[in-house]
Scaffold this motif. Structure first.
Motif, PDB file in Angstrom:
ATOM      1  N   ASP B 245       0.841  -1.205   0.000  1.00  0.00           N
ATOM      2  CA  ASP B 245       0.000   0.000   0.000  1.00  0.00           C
ATOM      3  C   ASP B 245       0.872   1.249   0.000  1.00  0.00           C
ATOM      4  O   ASP B 245       0.606   2.202  -0.736  1.00  0.00           O
ATOM      5  CB  ASP B 245      -0.909   0.028   1.239  1.00  0.00           C
ATOM      6  CG  ASP B 245      -2.031  -0.998   1.169  1.00  0.00           C
ATOM      7  OD1 ASP B 245      -2.027  -1.796   0.220  1.00  0.00           O
ATOM      8  OD2 ASP B 245      -2.887  -1.010   2.069  1.00  0.00           O
ATOM      9  N   TRP B 268      -1.777   4.435  13.927  1.00  0.00           N
ATOM     10  CA  TRP B 268      -2.653   5.497  14.413  1.00  0.00           C
ATOM     11  C   TRP B 268      -2.410   6.756  13.599  1.00  0.00           C
ATOM     12  O   TRP B 268      -1.274   7.200  13.483  1.00  0.00           O
ATOM     13  CB  TRP B 268      -2.350   5.742  15.899  1.00  0.00           C
ATOM     14  CG  TRP B 268      -3.412   6.530  16.562  1.00  0.00           C
ATOM     15  CD1 TRP B 268      -3.341   7.829  16.952  1.00  0.00           C
ATOM     16  CD2 TRP B 268      -4.714   6.069  16.908  1.00  0.00           C
ATOM     17  NE1 TRP B 268      -4.524   8.202  17.504  1.00  0.00           N
ATOM     18  CE2 TRP B 268      -5.393   7.158  17.492  1.00  0.00           C
ATOM     19  CE3 TRP B 268      -5.391   4.860  16.749  1.00  0.00           C
ATOM     20  CZ2 TRP B 268      -6.705   7.058  17.939  1.00  0.00           C
ATOM     21  CZ3 TRP B 268      -6.696   4.765  17.187  1.00  0.00           C
ATOM     22  CH2 TRP B 268      -7.335   5.854  17.783  1.00  0.00           C
ATOM     23  N   PRO B 269      -3.437   7.345  13.014  1.00  0.00           N
ATOM     24  CA  PRO B 269      -3.201   8.532  12.194  1.00  0.00           C
ATOM     25  C   PRO B 269      -2.867   9.726  13.075  1.00  0.00           C
ATOM     26  O   PRO B 269      -3.233   9.770  14.241  1.00  0.00           O
ATOM     27  CB  PRO B 269      -4.536   8.724  11.486  1.00  0.00           C
ATOM     28  CG  PRO B 269      -5.525   8.094  12.372  1.00  0.00           C
ATOM     29  CD  PRO B 269      -4.848   7.005  13.113  1.00  0.00           C
ATOM     30  N   THR B 295      -1.904   7.714   7.397  1.00  0.00           N
ATOM     31  CA  THR B 295      -3.271   7.543   6.895  1.00  0.00           C
ATOM     32  C   THR B 295      -3.374   6.250   6.081  1.00  0.00           C
ATOM     33  O   THR B 295      -4.327   5.478   6.227  1.00  0.00           O
ATOM     34  CB  THR B 295      -3.657   8.734   6.002  1.00  0.00           C
ATOM     35  OG1 THR B 295      -3.531   9.912   6.769  1.00  0.00           O
ATOM     36  CG2 THR B 295      -5.079   8.606   5.495  1.00  0.00           C
ATOM     37  N   VAL B 296      -2.367   6.001   5.238  1.00  0.00           N
ATOM     38  CA  VAL B 296      -2.376   4.810   4.383  1.00  0.00           C
ATOM     39  C   VAL B 296      -2.297   3.543   5.247  1.00  0.00           C
ATOM     40  O   VAL B 296      -3.054   2.595   5.052  1.00  0.00           O
ATOM     41  CB  VAL B 296      -1.190   4.868   3.379  1.00  0.00           C
ATOM     42  CG1 VAL B 296      -0.996   3.536   2.694  1.00  0.00           C
ATOM     43  CG2 VAL B 296      -1.445   5.954   2.363  1.00  0.00           C
ATOM     44  N   HIS B 298      -3.027   3.273   8.457  1.00  0.00           N
ATOM     45  CA  HIS B 298      -4.223   3.197   9.287  1.00  0.00           C
ATOM     46  C   HIS B 298      -5.381   2.563   8.525  1.00  0.00           C
ATOM     47  O   HIS B 298      -6.096   1.718   9.056  1.00  0.00           O
ATOM     48  CB  HIS B 298      -4.586   4.600   9.760  1.00  0.00           C
ATOM     49  CG  HIS B 298      -5.933   4.705  10.399  1.00  0.00           C
ATOM     50  ND1 HIS B 298      -6.190   4.230  11.653  1.00  0.00           N
ATOM     51  CD2 HIS B 298      -7.112   5.193   9.941  1.00  0.00           C
ATOM     52  CE1 HIS B 298      -7.458   4.435  11.946  1.00  0.00           C
ATOM     53  NE2 HIS B 298      -8.045   5.008  10.921  1.00  0.00           N
ATOM     54  N   ALA B 299      -5.551   2.985   7.265  1.00  0.00           N
ATOM     55  CA  ALA B 299      -6.677   2.458   6.482  1.00  0.00           C
ATOM     56  C   ALA B 299      -6.588   0.942   6.388  1.00  0.00           C
ATOM     57  O   ALA B 299      -7.576   0.230   6.588  1.00  0.00           O
ATOM     58  CB  ALA B 299      -6.662   3.078   5.081  1.00  0.00           C
ATOM     59  N   ARG B 300      -5.399   0.427   6.093  1.00  0.00           N
ATOM     60  CA  ARG B 300      -5.233  -1.019   5.935  1.00  0.00           C
ATOM     61  C   ARG B 300      -5.443  -1.757   7.266  1.00  0.00           C
ATOM     62  O   ARG B 300      -6.129  -2.762   7.324  1.00  0.00           O
ATOM     63  CB  ARG B 300      -3.844  -1.295   5.364  1.00  0.00           C
ATOM     64  CG  ARG B 300      -3.462  -2.728   5.309  1.00  0.00           C
ATOM     65  CD  ARG B 300      -4.352  -3.537   4.381  1.00  0.00           C
ATOM     66  NE  ARG B 300      -4.036  -3.340   2.981  1.00  0.00           N
ATOM     67  CZ  ARG B 300      -4.641  -4.025   1.998  1.00  0.00           C
ATOM     68  NH1 ARG B 300      -5.587  -4.921   2.276  1.00  0.00           N
ATOM     69  NH2 ARG B 300      -4.338  -3.795   0.745  1.00  0.00           N
ATOM     70  N   GLU B 302      -7.018  -0.750   9.963  1.00  0.00           N
ATOM     71  CA  GLU B 302      -8.396  -0.614  10.435  1.00  0.00           C
ATOM     72  C   GLU B 302      -9.285  -1.617   9.705  1.00  0.00           C
ATOM     73  O   GLU B 302     -10.146  -2.268  10.294  1.00  0.00           O
ATOM     74  CB  GLU B 302      -8.887   0.812  10.181  1.00  0.00           C
ATOM     75  CG  GLU B 302     -10.238   1.096  10.781  1.00  0.00           C
ATOM     76  CD  GLU B 302     -10.874   2.339  10.184  1.00  0.00           C
ATOM     77  OE1 GLU B 302     -10.783   2.540   8.951  1.00  0.00           O
ATOM     78  OE2 GLU B 302     -11.455   3.114  10.949  1.00  0.00           O
ATOM     79  N   GLU B 303      -9.031  -1.775   8.406  1.00  0.00           N
ATOM     80  CA  GLU B 303      -9.830  -2.715   7.628  1.00  0.00           C
ATOM     81  C   GLU B 303      -9.587  -4.148   8.097  1.00  0.00           C
ATOM     82  O   GLU B 303     -10.528  -4.922   8.286  1.00  0.00           O
ATOM     83  CB  GLU B 303      -9.477  -2.586   6.144  1.00  0.00           C
ATOM     84  CG  GLU B 303     -10.221  -3.576   5.293  1.00  0.00           C
ATOM     85  CD  GLU B 303      -9.840  -3.456   3.827  1.00  0.00           C
ATOM     86  OE1 GLU B 303     -10.737  -3.159   3.031  1.00  0.00           O
ATOM     87  OE2 GLU B 303      -8.661  -3.638   3.469  1.00  0.00           O
ATOM     88  N   GLY B 306     -11.097  -4.679  11.402  1.00  0.00           N
ATOM     89  CA  GLY B 306     -12.547  -4.586  11.224  1.00  0.00           C
ATOM     90  C   GLY B 306     -13.134  -5.872  10.672  1.00  0.00           C
ATOM     91  O   GLY B 306     -14.196  -6.320  11.099  1.00  0.00           O
TER      92      GLY B 306
END
Lengths: 389, 413
Positions: B245, B268-269, B295-296, B298-300, B302-303, B306
């Motif tokens: 990513d 953590w962003p 941000t990049v 964190h997105a991965r 978190e997903e 999740g």
């Protein structure tokens, strides 16, 4: 000059997939009166429904999970079954330019599987339009809520969703007795719409429609689309059909032609249709709509329509405010439900085009919930950030 | 009983991961703790997402790692325990019932053995191989749920079974790699299961705990609830995805992306205007905004968390997890991964390393969880092998019944 040995090279490969029992039965009834249908696929968790289907190809979903006994009305089962059969579905989508998904929402398989299958089809590079029917009013609140959730999920997963209610279809067709005739009329209306779209896209008409324009019309995503039709024959048929279309109960509220933001209207008529009829109809149609609205048209003449003059319309309603909050780049929220996660779609919004998988290009994809997890999360969720300098 | 072991009192664990190959030689101490005698790691080549994609280069890589091990540890090794992961790992559940036909309706070992057999008899497609059959709680007359039914009375005994199975093709190719080294594979263990055996403490298991092993190519998870294993799963997403990513987001090579992930990455962003300077390329200065990098990542992350949360929630397991979440594997070293997991699962979350593991540099090494769990398994099962040598079947060891039923705490030493 270039000659192609195989004419099919030019033909747009369109497939119609009926997902779930309701859609498969509807497709069967349509196929009875469809002279040259595109490739059809019946997709279901229930073996009995597939065995009975007239579609050209059959895809049983989730054989291991459901053992061919259906989803028991549970959309979660439908979704899991779809995930199990992603590989087979992928091979069906492989050589397809445009996939029309037909789903009768409210049950288990159609409601649960449709959005997952749509995502997978999109990830294969196929344009996906869903034609969804909502349950009859008498089927109860629970089914209706499930169906509406299904529509929302489809919106997130497809290029375009055209949703319509079964009750409305029956009213619009003007037949309610006997019940078989009412069901047939509802399916007939959906079938008519499908035929109209396919013929226009396949380029068989006098005035044809290309997929990108249709997608631009429908692709606003947050805006739902509806369809309606008008029919007449004999003298003054063009005017009657137009009046019929303008009054069509399926195009209500925002979707009325006079309110719509955009519309595609197809004329399907016998080969006796005159240029004057076409011209007058289109001019009056334009006059009936808002001046700033988009109007796309197609004309298809074929002797099989005899003396008929039919109008088919897809309209998009007033643009709604975005229904979900945008993901700001530093939004530390709980993960959005899969319904709200948007897969790669309108590429112009992406920083990277097309979605890149980098070093995972050559391995088996990791598909979960219809999303290819090898594609970076920030691309799939369209998260914006400052780039490297 | 250890006499059967060719390596004396030691066992060897081999983890062929997506990013690294690890050999560990370990021996049991008198106090049931484990001492590591030798360790060799090497970056993997020829594997993606835990699956062999380039046989020749995978074999060379294993040979080199083995060579490295032999330099530190002079006694030749013959047998080993192998871990396995990948998106092909799946689970199936089954419930078996038997009637208790004794005159006094007392449940004996015989009934328990029988009901286990019935529950374990599932039909899988031909290309699947069962790795573990795990028994959960038993039910008596469809009402009472118990851990050990022996000695109780009832008319009907039921057992719940969770089978962990994998693709035969992948297993065969991994086994062949080991055979090519002239080594014998004693058993294959699902890596998430091995990691849990290394990091979970008995009291955590009793209160319910989720172990998430953040590997290079896969993320394995295993949930203990009501004192049994309630869920096992694999997500084909790992640290390599985070690196990829980053590479895609900022137009970097995989190496550069890996570097800035290790040096500056965080799950953590953070709002910051700082920027990371990259080595010059073509005489051009390059910088990556730190906020964007986070941000990049964190997105991965978190997903990934999740998706695991969604799965556990849908099975109703999360409510039974009292001891929280344990993060292990190399990915657990990502800064603030535990903070993010705590937020997403709404449970206390800690980074867990193998415990009761001794040796130089063995403290706080979450990335060694799988291989440490393997030697733990190995030591226990080699010592059992004298009793039950006939039960050892190539690649398919049904020892888990004992592990998870009667003697389950034994795994933890």
């Amino acid at each position: 000059m270039i000659f192609s040995a195989d004419r099919r090279d030019y033909a747009r490969q369109i497939k119609v997939a009926a997902i779930g029992g309701g859609a498969c039965r509807a497709l069967d009834r349509m196929l009875l009166r469809w002279p040259r249908p595109p490739c059809t696929v019946a997709v279901d968790t229930d073996d009995r429904s597939l065995d009975a289907s007239r579609a050209a190809a059959h895809l049983p979903l989730g054989g291991r999970l459901t053992k061919g006994f259906g989803s028991g009305g549970d959309p979660r089962v439908g979704k899991l079954a779809a995930e199990e059969s992603v590989a087979e579905w992928r091979s069906i989508c492989a050589d397809t330019d445009w996939m029309i998904l037909l789903a009768a929402l409210g049950g288990g398989t159609g409601t649960g599987a449709a959005s997952t299958l749509a995502r997978v089809a999109m990830s294969c590079g196929t344009r996906v339009t869903a034609l969804a029917t909502l349950p009859f009013d008498f089927e109860g609140n629970e089914r209706m809520q499930r169906a509406q959730r299904g529509v929302r999920e489809l919106h997130a997963a497809c290029d375009a969703v055209i949703a319509t209610s079964n009750s409305g279809l029956v009213t619009a067709a003007g037949v309610s007795e006997p019940a078989t005739a009412a069901f047939a009329a509802a399916d007939g209306a959906v079938g008519f719409m499908l035929t109209a779209l396919c013929r226009m896209i396949q380029g068989q008409g006098l005035l044809t429609l290309d997929m990108p324009s249709l997608q631009r019309l429908l692709g606003g995503r947050a805006q739902p689309a509806a369809f309606g039709f008008g029919r007449a024959e004999g003298s003054g048929r063009a005017a009657t059909a137009l009046a019929d279309l303008l009054a069509c109960p399926l195009l209500a509220d925002d979707h009325r032609l006079s309110h719509a933001n955009g519309a595609w209207v197809g004329i399907l008529a016998g080969d006796t249709v005159s240029f004057l009829e076409i011209e007058t109809t289109l001019v009056e149609l334009r006059a009936a709509m808002k001046p700033e609205a988009t109007l796309l048209t197609g004309v298809y003449a074929d002797e099989s329509f005899g003396d008929e003059f039919n109008l088919a319309a897809v309209t998009t309603g007033a643009r709604r405010k975005a229904e979900e909050p945008g993901l700001s780049q530093l939004d530390v929220s709980m993960p959005l439900s899969s319904a709200a996660r948007r897969p790669s779609a309108t590429e112009e919004q992406l920083k990277f085009d097309p979605p890149k998988k980098g070093r995972f290009n050559d391995v088996d994809p990791t598909i979960v919930g219809g999303e290819d997890l090898d594609i970076p999360t920030f691309i799939r969720r369209k998260i914006r950030f400052e780039a490297a300098r | 009983m250890r006499a059967r072991n060719d390596n004396g009192d030691t066992v060897v664990g081999l983890e062929i991961g997506t990013t690294k190959v690890v050999f560990m030689v370990a021996e049991q101490r008198d106090d049931a703790d484990i001492t590591v005698r030798a360790l060799a790691t090497h970056p993997t080549t020829g594997l993606r997402k835990g699956q062999v994609v380039d046989y020749e280069s995978a074999r060379t890589c294993l040979r080199e790692t083995l060579h490295e091990l032999e330099q530190n540890y002079s006694i030749p090794i013959h047998r080993l325990f192998l871990s396995l992961s990948g998106p092909h790992i799946q689970t199936s559940r089954n419930r078996g019932h038997v009637a208790v036909l004794n005159d006094d309706h007392e449940i004996t070992e015989e009934e328990v053995r029988h009901v286990k057999q019935v529950a374990a008899a599932i039909t899988l497609p031909e290309d699947r191989v069962v790795l573990h059959t795990i028994f959960g709680r038993y039910r008596i007359d469809d009402e009472q749920s118990v851990l050990r039914p022996e000695g109780m009375e009832g008319a009907r005994l039921s057992a719940d079974m969770l089978a962990v199975h994998g693709s035969q093709t992948h297993l065969r190719n991994l086994a062949k790699l080991v055979r090519d080294l002239d080594l014998e594979c004693r058993a294959t263990v699902f890596s998430g299961y091995a990691s849990a055996a290394a990091v979970v403490r008995p009291e955590q298991k009793r209160s319910g705990v989720v172990v998430i092993d953040l590997g290079g190519g896969t993320t394995d998870y295993i949930a203990y609830a009501s004192e049994t294993i309630a869920a096992v799963g694999v997500l084909g997403v790992g640290g390599e995805h985070v690196t990829n990513d980053i590479a895609q987001a900022f137009g970097l090579t995989t190496r550069e992306a890996e570097h800035i992930k290790l040096d500056h990455g965080s799950a953590w962003p953070e709002r910051t205007t700082k920027a990371i300077e990259l080595p010059r390329q073509y005489n051009r200065k390059r910088t990556v905004p730190l906020a964007s990098l986070r941000t990049v990542i964190h997105a991965r992350m978190e997903e990934t968390f999740g998706l695991i949360r969604e799965r556990l929630e849908s099975e109703g397991i999360l409510a039974h997890v009292g001891a929280g979440i344990l993060l292990t594997g190399g990915g657990a070293l990502l800064r603030d991964a535990d903070v993010l997991a705590e937020k997403i699962f709404g449970k206390p979350c800690t980074v867990a390393s193998p415990w009761r593991l001794h040796g130089e540099g063995m403290a706080d090494r979450p990335e060694l969880a799988t291989v440490a769990g393997l030697v733990r398994f190995g030591l226990r099962n080699e010592s059992d092998a004298g009793r039950r040598s006939g039960l050892f079947d190539w690649l398919r060891v049904v020892w888990a019944g004992d592990d998870e039923g009667v003697e389950q705490d034994d795994i933890f030493g």
